[in-house]
Scaffold this motif. Structure first.
Motif, PDB file in Angstrom:
ATOM      1  N   THR A 151       9.440   4.960  -3.605  1.00  0.00           N
ATOM      2  CA  THR A 151       9.393   3.850  -4.550  1.00  0.00           C
ATOM      3  C   THR A 151       8.043   3.810  -5.259  1.00  0.00           C
ATOM      4  O   THR A 151       7.001   3.966  -4.626  1.00  0.00           O
ATOM      5  N   ILE A 152       8.091   3.585  -6.556  1.00  0.00           N
ATOM      6  CA  ILE A 152       6.845   3.525  -7.310  1.00  0.00           C
ATOM      7  C   ILE A 152       6.106   2.232  -6.987  1.00  0.00           C
ATOM      8  O   ILE A 152       6.708   1.231  -6.572  1.00  0.00           O
ATOM      9  N   LEU A 153       4.799   2.256  -7.162  1.00  0.00           N
ATOM     10  CA  LEU A 153       3.950   1.152  -6.750  1.00  0.00           C
ATOM     11  C   LEU A 153       4.394  -0.175  -7.354  1.00  0.00           C
ATOM     12  O   LEU A 153       4.409  -1.199  -6.674  1.00  0.00           O
ATOM     13  N   SER A 154       4.775  -0.159  -8.601  1.00  0.00           N
ATOM     14  CA  SER A 154       5.124  -1.411  -9.279  1.00  0.00           C
ATOM     15  C   SER A 154       6.370  -2.073  -8.698  1.00  0.00           C
ATOM     16  O   SER A 154       6.638  -3.235  -8.983  1.00  0.00           O
ATOM     17  N   ILE A 212       0.862  -1.176   0.000  1.00  0.00           N
ATOM     18  CA  ILE A 212       0.000   0.000   0.000  1.00  0.00           C
ATOM     19  C   ILE A 212       0.896   1.222   0.000  1.00  0.00           C
ATOM     20  O   ILE A 212       1.901   1.266   0.712  1.00  0.00           O
ATOM     21  N   SER A 213       0.554   2.196  -0.817  1.00  0.00           N
ATOM     22  CA  SER A 213       1.380   3.383  -0.944  1.00  0.00           C
ATOM     23  C   SER A 213       1.310   4.223   0.334  1.00  0.00           C
ATOM     24  O   SER A 213       0.419   4.041   1.159  1.00  0.00           O
ATOM     25  N   SER A 253       0.423   7.190   0.730  1.00  0.00           N
ATOM     26  CA  SER A 253      -0.822   7.952   0.808  1.00  0.00           C
ATOM     27  C   SER A 253      -2.004   7.064   1.138  1.00  0.00           C
ATOM     28  O   SER A 253      -3.078   7.551   1.512  1.00  0.00           O
ATOM     29  N   GLY A 254      -1.801   5.771   0.990  1.00  0.00           N
ATOM     30  CA  GLY A 254      -2.896   4.821   1.209  1.00  0.00           C
ATOM     31  C   GLY A 254      -3.841   4.721   0.044  1.00  0.00           C
ATOM     32  O   GLY A 254      -4.812   3.979   0.090  1.00  0.00           O
ATOM     33  N   GLY A 255      -3.551   5.451  -1.022  1.00  0.00           N
ATOM     34  CA  GLY A 255      -4.485   5.494  -2.129  1.00  0.00           C
ATOM     35  C   GLY A 255      -4.283   4.435  -3.188  1.00  0.00           C
ATOM     36  O   GLY A 255      -5.112   4.292  -4.082  1.00  0.00           O
ATOM     37  N   ALA A 256      -3.183   3.721  -3.086  1.00  0.00           N
ATOM     38  CA  ALA A 256      -2.896   2.728  -4.114  1.00  0.00           C
ATOM     39  C   ALA A 256      -2.419   1.442  -3.467  1.00  0.00           C
ATOM     40  O   ALA A 256      -1.680   1.460  -2.483  1.00  0.00           O
ATOM     41  N   THR A 257      -2.857   0.343  -4.030  1.00  0.00           N
ATOM     42  CA  THR A 257      -2.456  -0.973  -3.551  1.00  0.00           C
ATOM     43  C   THR A 257      -2.068  -1.844  -4.743  1.00  0.00           C
ATOM     44  O   THR A 257      -2.448  -1.573  -5.886  1.00  0.00           O
ATOM     45  N   ASP A 258      -1.329  -2.868  -4.448  1.00  0.00           N
ATOM     46  CA  ASP A 258      -0.917  -3.819  -5.481  1.00  0.00           C
ATOM     47  C   ASP A 258      -0.821  -5.191  -4.843  1.00  0.00           C
ATOM     48  O   ASP A 258      -0.467  -5.305  -3.660  1.00  0.00           O
TER      49      ASP A 258
END
Length: 125
Positions: free
Chosen positions: A101-104, A49-50, A52-57
């Protein structure tokens, strides 16, 4: 410091919720990842989870079954695990990344700065 908890013995098809609690820093300022390591195998990145909490993978092996989420009030990140399988048996760890670090890239163990002690999950009938 990070502390993972919530592991245990569960039957196939069951659920567990793991917790990753932080002390000494604010988790929402960090990207958080969950990893697992089975005996004789390498560390596998499961979910992240990023900051910001706005993105997950998610890894393909857990997509649709596991959900990562954060709670700012308790400074904790959770991993809800449903439809557990025997192959999910492993020691589960959480980690925090202070960088950008980028999400990917966040399911790669090498990007993380801080690691907590693991919690054992055993899926067996």
């Amino acid at each position: 410091q990070l502390q993972a908890s919530g592991g245990g013995l569960v039957q196939p098809g069951g659920s567990l919720r793991l917790s990753c609690a932080a002390s000494g820093f604010t988790m929402k300022d960090y990207a958080i990842g969950w990893f697992r390591q089975a005996p004789g195998e390498g560390r596998e990145g499961l979910a992240c989870i990023s900051s910001s909490g706005g993105a997950t993978d998610y890894a393909d092996s857990v997509k649709g079954r596991f959900t990562i989420s954060g709670d700012s009030a308790s400074n904790t990140v959770y991993l809800q695990m449903n439809s557990l399988k025997p192959e999910d048996t492993a020691v589960y760890h959480c980690a925090a990344d202070a960088g950008s670090t980028i999400l990917s890239q966040l399911r790669l163990p090498g990007v993380y700065d801080y690691w907590g002690q693991g919690t054992l999950v055993t899926v067996s009938s």
